[in-house]
Design a protein around this motif. Structure first.
Motif, PDB file in Angstrom:
ATOM      1  N   THR A 172       0.873  -1.290  -0.131  1.00 15.57           N
ATOM      2  CA  THR A 172      -0.036   0.117   0.040  1.00 15.57           C
ATOM      3  C   THR A 172       0.749   1.210  -0.027  1.00 15.57           C
ATOM      4  O   THR A 172       0.604   2.140  -0.892  1.00 15.57           O
ATOM      5  CB  THR A 172      -1.102   0.231   1.124  1.00 15.57           C
ATOM      6  N   GLN A 173       2.051   1.345   0.898  1.00 15.71           N
ATOM      7  CA  GLN A 173       2.610   2.452   0.949  1.00 15.71           C
ATOM      8  C   GLN A 173       3.581   2.767  -0.302  1.00 15.71           C
ATOM      9  O   GLN A 173       3.682   3.760  -0.766  1.00 15.71           O
ATOM     10  CB  GLN A 173       3.727   2.386   2.251  1.00 15.71           C
ATOM     11  N   LEU A 174       4.184   1.719  -0.807  1.00 14.68           N
ATOM     12  CA  LEU A 174       4.982   1.575  -1.998  1.00 14.68           C
ATOM     13  C   LEU A 174       4.027   2.238  -3.522  1.00 14.68           C
ATOM     14  O   LEU A 174       4.596   2.806  -4.129  1.00 14.68           O
ATOM     15  CB  LEU A 174       5.702   0.528  -2.356  1.00 14.68           C
ATOM     16  N   ALA A 175       2.907   1.548  -3.282  1.00 13.71           N
ATOM     17  CA  ALA A 175       1.995   1.719  -4.559  1.00 13.71           C
ATOM     18  C   ALA A 175       1.540   3.498  -4.442  1.00 13.71           C
ATOM     19  O   ALA A 175       1.714   3.957  -5.274  1.00 13.71           O
ATOM     20  CB  ALA A 175       0.873   1.104  -4.489  1.00 13.71           C
ATOM     21  N   ARG A 176       1.342   3.857  -3.404  1.00 13.58           N
ATOM     22  CA  ARG A 176       0.714   5.128  -3.151  1.00 13.58           C
ATOM     23  C   ARG A 176       2.103   5.972  -3.534  1.00 13.58           C
ATOM     24  O   ARG A 176       1.745   7.111  -4.093  1.00 13.58           O
ATOM     25  CB  ARG A 176       0.541   5.192  -1.600  1.00 13.58           C
ATOM     26  N   GLN A 177       3.230   5.868  -3.083  1.00 16.26           N
ATOM     27  CA  GLN A 177       4.334   6.486  -3.477  1.00 16.26           C
ATOM     28  C   GLN A 177       4.662   6.678  -4.686  1.00 16.26           C
ATOM     29  O   GLN A 177       5.133   7.543  -5.374  1.00 16.26           O
ATOM     30  CB  GLN A 177       5.682   6.150  -2.448  1.00 16.26           C
ATOM     31  N   ALA A 178       4.347   5.604  -5.487  1.00 17.99           N
ATOM     32  CA  ALA A 178       4.332   5.546  -6.963  1.00 17.99           C
ATOM     33  C   ALA A 178       3.390   6.326  -7.785  1.00 17.99           C
ATOM     34  O   ALA A 178       3.602   6.258  -9.044  1.00 17.99           O
ATOM     35  CB  ALA A 178       4.522   4.013  -7.475  1.00 17.99           C
ATOM     36  N   GLY A 179       2.736   6.924  -6.985  1.00 14.97           N
ATOM     37  CA  GLY A 179       1.564   7.812  -7.619  1.00 14.97           C
ATOM     38  C   GLY A 179       0.308   6.764  -8.278  1.00 14.97           C
ATOM     39  O   GLY A 179      -0.234   7.202  -9.087  1.00 14.97           O
ATOM     40  N   ALA A 180       0.296   5.549  -7.630  1.00 16.24           N
ATOM     41  CA  ALA A 180      -1.202   4.850  -7.955  1.00 16.24           C
ATOM     42  C   ALA A 180      -2.510   5.157  -7.126  1.00 16.24           C
ATOM     43  O   ALA A 180      -2.092   5.626  -5.905  1.00 16.24           O
ATOM     44  CB  ALA A 180      -0.718   3.433  -7.691  1.00 16.24           C
ATOM     45  N   TYR A 181      -3.461   4.770  -7.302  1.00 18.41           N
ATOM     46  CA  TYR A 181      -4.772   4.914  -6.595  1.00 18.41           C
ATOM     47  C   TYR A 181      -4.782   3.747  -5.962  1.00 18.41           C
ATOM     48  O   TYR A 181      -4.953   2.510  -6.746  1.00 18.41           O
ATOM     49  CB  TYR A 181      -6.014   5.159  -7.502  1.00 18.41           C
ATOM     50  N   VAL A 182      -4.840   3.556  -4.611  1.00 22.24           N
ATOM     51  CA  VAL A 182      -4.675   2.296  -3.685  1.00 22.24           C
ATOM     52  C   VAL A 182      -6.050   2.091  -3.239  1.00 22.24           C
ATOM     53  O   VAL A 182      -6.625   2.780  -2.496  1.00 22.24           O
ATOM     54  CB  VAL A 182      -3.694   2.253  -2.942  1.00 22.24           C
ATOM     55  N   ILE A 183      -6.744   0.843  -3.658  1.00 22.50           N
ATOM     56  CA  ILE A 183      -7.938   0.167  -3.058  1.00 22.50           C
ATOM     57  C   ILE A 183      -7.339  -0.985  -2.041  1.00 22.50           C
ATOM     58  O   ILE A 183      -6.984  -1.833  -2.615  1.00 22.50           O
ATOM     59  CB  ILE A 183      -8.901  -0.267  -3.915  1.00 22.50           C
ATOM     60  N   GLY A 184      -7.549  -0.880  -0.446  1.00 17.71           N
ATOM     61  CA  GLY A 184      -6.969  -1.709   0.049  1.00 17.71           C
ATOM     62  C   GLY A 184      -8.236  -2.843   0.642  1.00 17.71           C
ATOM     63  O   GLY A 184      -9.527  -2.082   0.524  1.00 17.71           O
ATOM     64  N   THR A 185      -7.967  -4.079   1.114  1.00 13.11           N
ATOM     65  CA  THR A 185      -9.067  -5.067   1.451  1.00 13.11           C
ATOM     66  C   THR A 185      -8.819  -5.575   2.706  1.00 13.11           C
ATOM     67  O   THR A 185      -7.282  -5.570   3.272  1.00 13.11           O
ATOM     68  CB  THR A 185      -9.450  -5.948   0.453  1.00 13.11           C
ATOM     69  N   GLY A 186      -9.510  -6.084   3.345  1.00 11.05           N
ATOM     70  CA  GLY A 186      -9.194  -6.810   4.739  1.00 11.05           C
ATOM     71  C   GLY A 186     -10.620  -7.030   5.418  1.00 11.05           C
ATOM     72  O   GLY A 186     -11.525  -6.842   5.136  1.00 11.05           O
ATOM     73  N   ARG A 187     -10.312  -7.452   6.682  1.00 15.53           N
ATOM     74  CA  ARG A 187     -11.391  -7.215   7.591  1.00 15.53           C
ATOM     75  C   ARG A 187     -11.549  -5.973   8.162  1.00 15.53           C
ATOM     76  O   ARG A 187     -10.994  -5.116   8.065  1.00 15.53           O
ATOM     77  CB  ARG A 187     -11.027  -8.038   8.893  1.00 15.53           C
ATOM     78  N   ALA A 188     -12.778  -5.800   8.714  1.00 12.26           N
ATOM     79  CA  ALA A 188     -13.252  -4.412   8.999  1.00 12.26           C
ATOM     80  C   ALA A 188     -12.217  -3.661  10.101  1.00 12.26           C
ATOM     81  O   ALA A 188     -12.005  -2.445  10.053  1.00 12.26           O
ATOM     82  CB  ALA A 188     -14.623  -4.421   9.748  1.00 12.26           C
ATOM     83  N   SER A 189     -11.810  -4.510  10.844  1.00 14.10           N
ATOM     84  CA  SER A 189     -10.796  -4.075  11.904  1.00 14.10           C
ATOM     85  C   SER A 189      -9.482  -3.571  11.340  1.00 14.10           C
ATOM     86  O   SER A 189      -8.707  -2.862  11.961  1.00 14.10           O
ATOM     87  CB  SER A 189     -10.408  -5.251  12.977  1.00 14.10           C
ATOM     88  N   GLY A 190      -9.224  -3.583  10.266  1.00 18.58           N
ATOM     89  CA  GLY A 190      -8.119  -3.181   9.351  1.00 18.58           C
ATOM     90  C   GLY A 190      -8.555  -1.820   8.611  1.00 18.58           C
ATOM     91  O   GLY A 190      -7.425  -1.699   8.141  1.00 18.58           O
ATOM     92  N   ARG A 191      -9.434  -1.333   8.619  1.00 17.49           N
ATOM     93  CA  ARG A 191      -9.987  -0.209   7.852  1.00 17.49           C
ATOM     94  C   ARG A 191      -9.068   0.960   8.147  1.00 17.49           C
ATOM     95  O   ARG A 191      -8.490   1.726   7.276  1.00 17.49           O
ATOM     96  CB  ARG A 191     -11.575   0.271   8.158  1.00 17.49           C
TER      97      ARG A 191
END
Length: 314
Positions: A172-191
């Motif tokens: 997530t961090q590396l993609a964001r720094q590369a200028g990408a739009y990041v959609i993360g997934t996981g359990r609700a507790s990870g939001r």
């Protein structure tokens, strides 16, 4: 030396034991007779363990299929070089290093480990050993999945599964720094954690509809199974699904599906640790435990957040 060993594949982490094992013979390693060219002995200070590595065949057998138990797990290391094998160049005795060890050799949940020098990079003096051990596998996996195999570029969109986990948070961090739009997934507790690591959006896989994210250029998968299959349908024409869970069960209709095994790379480790030092990348370490407490720490009674790192030396 003290080391964690496993002997029973069916027992999983519950079968881990702390025992005494022989230390690497540095004198023989440095001789022509005992040379394994390019090896170094590392006094382990920090060790990382990947949750499913006791399911890997390489934990139990060598490259020729021979039983190698009792084996020492853990393949993420940060420590100090104490000896060099014959012909080794690029590292020196007393140097702080971090990186990955070979999958089919004894690992890092021990006071000493023998590693190929090419799999290690210098660890700056202002970076803690636990950070070095905690970032090696996660950082390299994220880097190689995004850039080597996914060919992520600025302006693209990437779906990162497990965005609050050790690997996913790094991706997530590396993609964001590369200028990408990041959609993360996981359990609700990870939001919240996913957002803190840079995700623009978050999909709760238990309660939200994954398909609502629409098309993406890249899927970074650490989950597999049904989530991976559904994710393949989200990849736009010319895009890629990258996974570390084994051969993909589904492929994008007009894109690529790539499964890969992370490899150690000195240059990439150097780039990752530079980003750690300047604050662009944060590690996702949840628990730090001593070697004496490693078996309990790697067998938690409750779900834990972040990566568990074993501090082998104080």
């Amino acid at each position: 030396m003290r080391a964690i060993v496993v002997t029973d594949r069916a027992a999983g982490t519950a079968g881990m034991r702390l025992v005494d094992r022989p230390e690497p013979d540095a004198a023989r390693l440095a001789s022509l007779e005992g040379a394994n060219y390019g090896d170094v002995v590392v006094a382990v200070h920090g060790s990382g363990f990947t949750g499913n590595e006791l399911e890997w065949p390489s934990t139990w057998v060598d490259r020729l299929g021979r039983d190698r138990t009792p084996s020492i797990p853990g393949h993420e290391v940060a420590g100090v070089v104490t000896a060099l094998s014959y012909g080794t160049t690029g590292l020196s005795v007393g140097q702080r290093v971090f990186g990955l060890t070979d999958w089919t050799r004894d690992g890092t949940l021990a006071e000493y480990v023998v590693v190929e020098a090419r799999n290690l990079a210098p660890l700056p003096g202002d970076v803690d050993f636990t950070v070095g051990a905690g970032v090696a596998m996660a950082g390299l996996t994220a880097w190689q999945g995004l850039f080597e195999h996914g060919h992520l570029r600025q302006g693209q969109s990437v779906l990162v599964h497990g965005a609050a986990g050790a690997v996913g948070s790094m991706a997530t961090q590396l993609a964001r720094q590369a200028g990408a739009y990041v959609i993360g997934t996981g359990r609700a507790s990870g939001r919240k954690a996913a957002a803190d690591f840079g995700a623009h959006e978050f999909v709760d896989l238990d309660n939200d509809t994954l398909e609502d994210v629409g098309g993406v250029d890249l899927v970074f998968d650490v989950i597999g199974g049904d989530i991976q299959k559904r994710s393949a349908g989200l990849v736009r024409a010319g895009g890629t699904l990258v996974t570390v869970t084994g051969p993909p069960e589904a492929r994008p209709a007009e894109g690529l599906a790539v499964d890969f095994v992370v490899v150690s790379d000195r240059a990439q480790l150097g780039e990752i640790v530079r980003r750690v030092r300047d604050g662009r990348v944060r590690t996702n370490i949840g628990t730090v435990a001593a070697l004496d407490d490693a078996v309990a720490a790697l067998n938690p009674t409750e779900r834990t957040k972040g990566k568990t790192v074993i501090r082998v030396r104080p």
